[in-house]
Design an enzyme around this catalytic site. Structure first.
Site, PDB file in Angstrom:
ATOM      1  N   LYS A 204      47.105  34.122  51.247  1.00  0.00           N
ATOM      2  CA  LYS A 204      46.784  34.511  52.539  1.00  0.00           C
ATOM      3  C   LYS A 204      47.515  33.622  53.493  1.00  0.00           C
ATOM      4  O   LYS A 204      47.440  32.377  53.066  1.00  0.00           O
ATOM      5  CB  LYS A 204      45.272  35.058  52.772  1.00  0.00           C
ATOM      6  CG  LYS A 204      45.088  36.249  52.042  1.00  0.00           C
ATOM      7  CD  LYS A 204      43.586  36.938  52.502  1.00  0.00           C
ATOM      8  CE  LYS A 204      43.814  38.199  51.808  1.00  0.00           C
ATOM      9  NZ  LYS A 204      42.439  38.787  51.521  1.00  0.00           N
ATOM     10  N   ARG A 244      39.416  37.337  43.617  1.00  0.00           N
ATOM     11  CA  ARG A 244      40.663  38.170  43.484  1.00  0.00           C
ATOM     12  C   ARG A 244      42.104  37.314  43.850  1.00  0.00           C
ATOM     13  O   ARG A 244      42.306  36.783  44.911  1.00  0.00           O
ATOM     14  CB  ARG A 244      40.549  39.232  44.489  1.00  0.00           C
ATOM     15  CG  ARG A 244      41.587  40.325  44.550  1.00  0.00           C
ATOM     16  CD  ARG A 244      41.177  41.135  45.791  1.00  0.00           C
ATOM     17  NE  ARG A 244      42.341  42.355  46.080  1.00  0.00           N
ATOM     18  CZ  ARG A 244      43.249  42.194  46.371  1.00  0.00           C
ATOM     19  NH1 ARG A 244      43.936  41.022  47.006  1.00  0.00           N
ATOM     20  NH2 ARG A 244      44.220  43.141  46.528  1.00  0.00           N
TER      21      ARG A 244
HETATM   22  N1  PMM Z   1      42.483  41.471  50.135  1.00  0.00           N
HETATM   23  C1  PMM Z   1      43.494  42.325  50.019  1.00  0.00           C
HETATM   24  C2  PMM Z   1      43.503  43.550  49.519  1.00  0.00           C
HETATM   25  N2  PMM Z   1      42.329  43.929  48.899  1.00  0.00           N
HETATM   26  N3  PMM Z   1      40.096  43.608  48.423  1.00  0.00           N
HETATM   27  C3  PMM Z   1      38.952  42.570  48.539  1.00  0.00           C
HETATM   28  N4  PMM Z   1      37.873  42.905  48.086  1.00  0.00           N
HETATM   29  N5  PMM Z   1      39.100  41.431  49.247  1.00  0.00           N
HETATM   30  C4  PMM Z   1      40.172  41.164  49.663  1.00  0.00           C
HETATM   31  O1  PMM Z   1      40.293  40.026  50.356  1.00  0.00           O
HETATM   32  C5  PMM Z   1      41.485  41.967  49.718  1.00  0.00           C
HETATM   33  C6  PMM Z   1      41.323  43.352  48.973  1.00  0.00           C
HETATM   34  C7  PMM Z   1      44.922  42.022  50.738  1.00  0.00           C
HETATM   35  O2  PMM Z   1      45.717  41.245  49.916  1.00  0.00           O
HETATM   36  P1  PMM Z   1      46.901  41.825  49.189  1.00  0.00           P
HETATM   37  O3  PMM Z   1      47.681  42.839  50.056  1.00  0.00           O
HETATM   38  O4  PMM Z   1      47.887  41.001  48.550  1.00  0.00           O
HETATM   39  O5  PMM Z   1      46.317  42.870  48.045  1.00  0.00           O
END
Ligand code: PMM
Length: 265
Positions: A204, A244
């Protein structure tokens, strides 16, 4: 939790695994690198992203969920839509990860309750297009915890069992860098909600700005994996249930260090 984004436009890895075969291959690599579960998503949540149609989201994720689940992976479906969650559960997904915590689709709680599936409730204040205008808090940690508690109550009222609810403070979602750091620093308060905690700091922007002068361009997402491993180490030491991440290998080394030091406190 390894991330498999089947999207053309995610901020962190947009387009790299957009074709089902590529996404499935990437999922297998993440498992080989040590992921315990795979989070498969077909909608980018980067600030300003346009939403795909339901049909398009289903088209993106279902073959990937089906294939990886049948190969034995524990699959999480990252979606805000009840229809997508239901279809993914039918295709072999084991849990639902909803960045809106059930707020974006009134039918989500019912689908998850009927399936008896675990549900990740992320702190969310609105869709990505304008979420950063909602990053206003007197005390971010207190308010995020209070808003998560409200969601936990509402979801249990709709029939999801308490033991199936995982919470996530939602790093970067209606949060400034300072808000993200406060939440990490005071993760104990999120853990005190009494539910398993998922932490998603991976790649992020607040990590991309570390060490740079005010106003400088952040480091690109793929150069944020070391900082991700460190924040994930911190989360693990404080007792997070899962982290994650996009680059599973580097975070696995950090979690090995956490284990060697005694695992969760
Ligand atoms: N961040 C993203 C997408 N899904 N789900 C959860 N539970 N927590 C998060 O912080 C989260 C998520 C955004 O990141 P990406 O676009 O790289 O997947």
């Amino acid at each position: 939790m390894g991330v498999v984004n089947v999207t053309p436009d995610s901020f962190s890895d947009g387009g790299e695994w957009f074709e089902p075969e590529a996404a499935i291959g990437h999922g297998r690599e993440l498992l080989a690198a040590g992921a315990d579960l795979l989070d498969i998503g077909g909608e980018s949540t980067r600030p300003g992203a346009e939403r795909p149609s339901v049909e398009e989201e289903l088209r993106r994720v279902l073959p990937v969920v089906r294939e990886l689940a049948s190969a034995g992976a524990v699959v999480s479906i990252d979606t805000m839509r009840a229809e997508v969650a239901g279809a993914a559960l039918d295709a072999g997904a084991s849990l639902v990860n909803d960045v809106s915590g059930g707020l974006a689709d009134d039918d989500m709680a019912g689908v998850v309750a009927d399936a008896g599936a675990p549900f990740v409730v992320m702190h969310w204040r609105g869709h990505s297009a304008d979420m950063q205008s909602r990053a206003i808090y007197a005390d971010v940690v207190t308010e995020v915890c209070a808003e998560l508690l409200e969601r936990l109550d509402a979801l249990q009222d709709k029939g999801i069992r308490g033991e199936n609810l995982v919470v996530d403070p939602g790093f970067g979602f209606a949060k400034t860098a300072a808000h993200n750091w406060s939440l990490l620093r005071r993760l104990d308060e999120v853990l005190a909600l009494g539910h398993p905690v998922l932490v998603g700091t991976s790649r992020k922007t607040f990590l991309g700005r570390l060490g740079l002068a005010e106003g400088a361009d952040p480091h690109p997402p793929t150069e944020r994996d070391l900082a991700t491993a460190v924040t994930s180490f911190h989360a693990a030491r404080h007792g997070a249930w899962a982290v994650r991440v996009h680059d599973v290998a580097s975070t696995m080394r950090a979690l090995d260090v956490a284990d060697a030091l005694g695992g969760a406190r």
